[in-house]
Design a protein around this motif. Sequence first.
Motif, short mmCIF file in Angstrom:
data_model
loop_
_atom_site.label_atom_id
_atom_site.label_comp_id
_atom_site.label_asym_id
_atom_site.label_seq_id
_atom_site.Cartn_x
_atom_site.Cartn_y
_atom_site.Cartn_z
N ALA A 22 -7.76 1.58 7.62
CA ALA A 22 -8.28 2.64 6.77
C ALA A 22 -7.89 2.39 5.32
O ALA A 22 -8.74 2.23 4.47
N ALA A 23 -6.59 2.38 5.01
CA ALA A 23 -6.12 2.17 3.65
C ALA A 23 -4.78 1.46 3.73
O ALA A 23 -3.96 1.78 4.58
N LEU A 24 -4.57 0.48 2.86
CA LEU A 24 -3.31 -0.29 2.89
C LEU A 24 -2.82 -0.54 1.48
O LEU A 24 -3.61 -0.67 0.55
N HIS A 25 -1.47 -0.64 1.31
CA HIS A 25 -0.96 -1.10 0.03
C HIS A 25 -0.83 -2.61 0.08
O HIS A 25 -0.99 -3.24 1.14
N GLY A 26 -0.56 -3.22 -1.07
CA GLY A 26 -0.52 -4.67 -1.18
C GLY A 26 0.42 -5.29 -0.16
O GLY A 26 0.07 -6.26 0.53
N ALA A 74 3.41 4.09 -3.30
CA ALA A 74 2.75 2.78 -3.29
C ALA A 74 1.27 3.00 -3.57
O ALA A 74 0.74 4.09 -3.36
N LYS A 75 0.63 1.94 -4.05
CA LYS A 75 -0.80 2.05 -4.38
C LYS A 75 -1.59 1.59 -3.16
O LYS A 75 -1.43 0.45 -2.72
N TYR A 76 -2.43 2.48 -2.63
CA TYR A 76 -3.21 2.18 -1.43
C TYR A 76 -4.63 1.77 -1.81
O TYR A 76 -5.25 2.38 -2.67
N SER B 26 6.93 -1.53 -6.52
CA SER B 26 6.88 -0.89 -5.19
C SER B 26 6.75 -1.94 -4.10
O SER B 26 7.35 -1.82 -3.03
N HIS B 27 6.00 -3.02 -4.40
CA HIS B 27 5.89 -4.12 -3.44
C HIS B 27 7.27 -4.73 -3.18
O HIS B 27 7.67 -4.92 -2.03
#
Lengths: 108, 874
Positions: A22-26, A74-76, B26-27
């Motif tokens: 669905a949605a993931l961060h890096g 975190a950025k998703y 954040s990573h």
Amino acid sequence: MAKNDLQGTLDLLVLKTLDQNAALHGYGIVLHIQSASNDLLRVEEGSLYPALHRMEQSGWISAEWSLTETNRRAKYYKLTAIGRRQLQQVEESFDQLVKGVRAVLRYA
Amino acid sequence: MALFRRLTNLFRYNAIDRDIADELQSHIDLRTDANLAAGMSPDQARRDALLRFGNPTSTRERVAAFDTSLALASLWRDIRYAARQLRKSPGFALTVIATLAIGIGVNVAIFSSMDAVVLRPLAVPALDHVMVLAEQQQRGKEPVTLADFNDLRRQNRSFEDLAAIQGANFTLSGVGDAAQISADLVSSSFFRVLRTNAFLGRTFDESECEPGRDAVAVLNYGFWRRHFGADSRIVGQKIQLDQHEYTIIGVLPRTMQYPPAVDMLLPFAPTPTQSANRSDHSFLVLGRLRDGVALHSAQSEMQIIADRLAKSYPATNQGWTVHVEPLLDDINGDLTPLYYKLIMGATMFVLLVVCANVANLQLARGVARRPEIAMRTALGATRKRIIRQLLTENILLALVGAGLGIGFAALYLHLTLIAMPARVARYIPGWDNISINGRALTFSILLAVLSGIVAGLAPCIEALRIRLVDQLRAGSRQATGRSRLRSVFAVAQISLAVALVIGAALMAKGMSSMFHQADIYSPEKVLTLHPDLPVKRYDTPEKQAAWYTAALDRLRAIPGADRVEMATALPYTDSGWQLDVAIENRPTTPGKLQTAVRLAVTPGYFDAFHIPILDGRNFTLGDSAYSMPVAIVSQRFADHYFGGNNPIGHRIRLGDSKSHDPWLTIVGVSEEANYSLWENDLPPAVYTSFAQQPLAGSTIAILAKGDPLSLAGPARKALASIDAGIPLDPVQTYRNLIRDNLVGLMYAASMLALDAFIALLLSAIGIFAVMANLVGERTREIGVRLAMGASKDDVLRMILRRASWLTGAGLTIGLLLAFALARLVANLLRGVRPDDPITFGTVSIIIIGVALAASWFPARQASRVDPMQALRSE
């Protein structure tokens, strides 16, 4: 003629990953590619981000800040409709590439 | 869409940058968490996360590249960084900016004037489509006949339209002083062909080009300003031209001064007889090519039409073809573009010297910057990044320099425009258009970027050479490569300066010899007047002769006038054109031309201008309109056409075979005199007597006892008492007359001299910098030498030896370059030899002197090194 540069391959991996989730961060994308490929493919962590931002600017994926399960910000990233069409194209062209390379290998 | 978003992102760059930093952090945090969970120690976990991630700063930059139009964003940062760096060394920055301002300024000034005079003398749309048509036969090009013009205009498909122009002179009266003006008669298509509209009022149309309706006039801008004081209510006013009334209907724009020196344009209204004339070659024809028609195809179509005309009208058109040539070439002639190319080339040389100088300064500063660059490399900056930074810095410097340079150029142009006499400027189409315009600005920016890159290349090469580890280690030695690079620049500067100084010296020498070639005539003591008799009132030779006789009598009566003589031209002013000569009882051989220049003179002329009569007799007062027409020929004429036999007693006739001129009996042979300022080979000359055949366009020379200019007033008054309506200008000394003819050349020579001076100055600075730097670098070595027993003189000699080597190399290359330049200058000027030993020798000595003087100070500094201090400083 299939577009078959390495950058295209990274795009394909990222798009497919986001298609399946669905949605993931890096960091999540890195982990997913590693585990889904049975540890065969390892994305260099730093170089993932330029690709993600390029795809975001092209409108293939969208991004949103959110909290992880461990309560970190975190950025998703999520696949957009344009991204889905792009994925289809990239997949087709990758299939072509594989077929082409196979044919050459068989011939030899 | 994406581009738009990126551009808007540019304005919130800081926010975006923070966002990216957060995301990358954040990573790393997530990876650290996972590592901790896998059982690593906190330190280990963090270290592993960072290692896996790579350089976060460079990743951040790369990511930002996709979010903003990075090229612009990072450029802005580069510029700010460069500005900060330059502010830290203001002395360096100011020096570089000042030299670049001079280099770019001179170039912009020359470019602006070349652009206006050579490239676009007329502000006519698509000037390259406008052609001049001439009729041509074996002897050369001539204007077109009216009947041929009408046929060409009707039958061709290559041109949008053709226009005919005929020169004419009128006496203008009614407003202000009576004046002799030059007004061209033009067909109404003239304005269509040149695509020009009136600046005030209107131009005339087809219906006004008919006899009876043609009493309208369109003024040229310059004449409107000169004669009518730029009166904006001039349209609709009446003027008298040769006692006929004309209405002024318009004024042409300032940028349309064509034909040159024409005061106004009148409609050409030919009578049917005129339109049918195929023998009067007197019309200048212009045409505008249709789009897509090439010059050569227009030329071949004209050829076909000319052949057809020759078949239909063999009596008049046999042997004539039509020649097509771009108007621009016709306006420029051969010399002007050549001069401009010469000056522009020399000025570009100066810019090269400037760039070499800046590069040299950059290299000197490079020492101080090495640790900074090494540090940036260590922190992850790529080579590309560093080179871009260095180039940005140089281009920034050059752009600031260009900004100042434009101011410099504006000042310079202002001064040249003031210095040019209006009488001469009138004949240079485009001269009034000289200004610093958009093209000049573009040119200056282009030059700035280019010179920034050229000057920046050296520090870039230098930066690539930096060995990181060596630099970070303290107390590192200099690489010798840099000082070698600087020597190359110094040598290049010297050689360019040598070439320019020699070129300028030759030019100045040639100019001065041309200026002084008339000195035997004491030109500063001769006053010249140029009476111009209106043809319509003085329509017979008798009337003209009567005026000239009266004029000479009255002028001779002026106290202070030693002698008064008259000639169609004075030596070294203008020979006019050559005429055909026929010799009685001798058939002309086809293909072999017999020509001579013709001069009408008064009897006292030969004596006043020291031209001895070698054989036979001089003209006398007895040679009049009623006696046998006589001629005196030059020695060269006798040698050429009589093969050394005595020509006296033979009869000759001037003009072509259909000439109605009388046969002239040769009564004397004169010494050679040179009437041309430019040509070295003298054409044969034929002198006729003014009393027998007065010619229009003559010069009256008053040889004064004292100051010739004090005679100007009395002379004008004396002549006005005969006829007040005769223009006499220019009234000036013979020397000034010659100087005016040389104005273009003086302009070129002074430009070249300025170029040479700047180059010489810069190369002196260049060699000084190299030597000073050399001494600085070798202080320790010099200390050791002195400590080991070398004398101060030894050190001095050692440093000067190095300087001599640089100077010698520069001089050798420079002399080779100069030789090529000298051949070009020698082709342009008389009295210049490309291998002039005095000039070459003197300039070499000057350059050596300047170079050694520039290195003397650093050398003396070196000899004063205190060995103890030098050794202790390390």
